[in-house]
Scaffold this motif. Structure first.
Motif, short mmCIF file in Angstrom:
data_model
loop_
_atom_site.label_atom_id
_atom_site.label_comp_id
_atom_site.label_asym_id
_atom_site.label_seq_id
_atom_site.Cartn_x
_atom_site.Cartn_y
_atom_site.Cartn_z
N ASP A 213 1.02 -1.08 0.14
CA ASP A 213 0.09 0.09 0.21
C ASP A 213 0.83 1.25 0.11
O ASP A 213 1.91 1.47 0.82
N PRO A 214 0.74 2.30 -0.93
CA PRO A 214 1.50 3.27 -1.13
C PRO A 214 1.23 4.32 0.34
O PRO A 214 2.30 5.27 0.57
N LYS A 215 0.10 3.97 1.04
CA LYS A 215 0.30 4.75 2.32
C LYS A 215 1.05 4.25 3.31
O LYS A 215 1.33 5.02 4.27
N TYR A 216 1.45 2.88 3.15
CA TYR A 216 2.26 2.45 4.28
C TYR A 216 3.68 1.83 3.64
O TYR A 216 3.88 0.67 3.38
N PRO A 217 4.48 2.82 3.10
CA PRO A 217 5.72 2.26 2.60
C PRO A 217 6.45 1.38 3.53
O PRO A 217 6.60 1.26 4.70
N ARG A 218 7.25 0.61 2.84
CA ARG A 218 8.18 -0.23 3.45
C ARG A 218 9.43 0.28 4.11
O ARG A 218 10.01 1.21 3.54
N ARG A 219 9.84 0.00 5.34
CA ARG A 219 10.88 0.42 5.80
C ARG A 219 12.28 0.35 5.07
O ARG A 219 12.34 -0.58 4.67
N VAL A 220 12.99 1.30 4.98
CA VAL A 220 14.28 1.15 4.47
C VAL A 220 15.32 1.23 5.41
O VAL A 220 16.63 1.32 5.07
N TRP A 221 15.08 0.78 6.62
CA TRP A 221 16.16 0.48 7.69
C TRP A 221 15.94 -0.77 8.30
O TRP A 221 14.62 -1.03 8.54
#
Length: 206
Positions: free
Chosen positions: A3-11
């Motif tokens: 979901d673009p509202k909940y982007p994946r964490r990048v860390w």
């Protein structure tokens, strides 16, 4: 896709976040590079882990496949100044997080434009005082390419260069004034050293 509202964490957080030595090392890195939170440091660790994983994956491939894909990775890393043009995958595996953090816009601005601390450089970047070429960049974590490094400068309307020059001249004028009293202090007189001789003369007269 997510979901673009909940982007994946990048860390990713460290496996042992309560390790005392790790915490002290993280705090030292935060102060050295002027990072706002540990999240920025974790992002750098995650990005470095991704790059090193790519290098290890290439080492496991057949020679002909590796010869095709290795230049793509090395060219992308050389473009942002992490490795030189003649480096190998072993040099990629030897990279550390400080190498990645040193390519941030905040770090390069702090070193090149005469700021006292990296936090001053961060504030200047965020408030739009820094330009790369003809465009303003207000992202402290922006990774600076090698070809962009010589085009970093203050915005024309920025008054920060005048403030830095004024502070620099003020500190230079105060430094000799602080050293003058110590240099002009007269040496202690030595009548006390002559006293024993005078006492000996009086004793001989008696």
């Amino acid at each position: 896709m997510g979901d673009p509202k909940y982007p994946r964490r990048v860390w990713r957080k460290p496996k042992r976040p309560l390790n005392y030595e790790l915490k002290m090392e993280e705090l030292k890195t935060l102060g050295t590079f002027g990072l706002r939170t540990k999240r920025e440091l974790w992002k750098a660790h995650t990005e470095l882990s991704r790059v090193r994983h790519q290098a290890r994956s290439l080492l496991a491939l057949r020679q002909e496949v590796r010869a095709e894909k290795e230049p793509i990775l090395m060219k992308s890393l050389a473009r942002i100044g992490l490795v030189s043009s003649d480096s190998t995958l072993d040099d990629v595996l030897n990279l550390n997080v400080n190498d990645l953090l040193s390519r941030r816009l905040q770090t390069i601005v702090s070193k090149r434009l005469g700021f006292t601390t990296p936090y001053q450089a961060r504030q200047a970047v965020i408030h739009g005082h820094i330009m790369i070429g003809e465009r303003k960049v207000n992202i402290p974590s922006y990774t600076v390419a090698v070809e962009e490094e010589d085009n970093i400068h203050f915005a024309p309307e920025s008054k920060i260069p005048e403030m830095l020059e004024k502070n620099k001249s003020k500190s230079q004028s105060e430094t000799p004034a602080a050293e003058t009293p110590a240099a002009e202090t007269p040496a202690a007189e030595t009548p006390a050293a002559e006293t024993p001789a005078a006492d000996e003369e009086t004793n001989t007269e008696k």
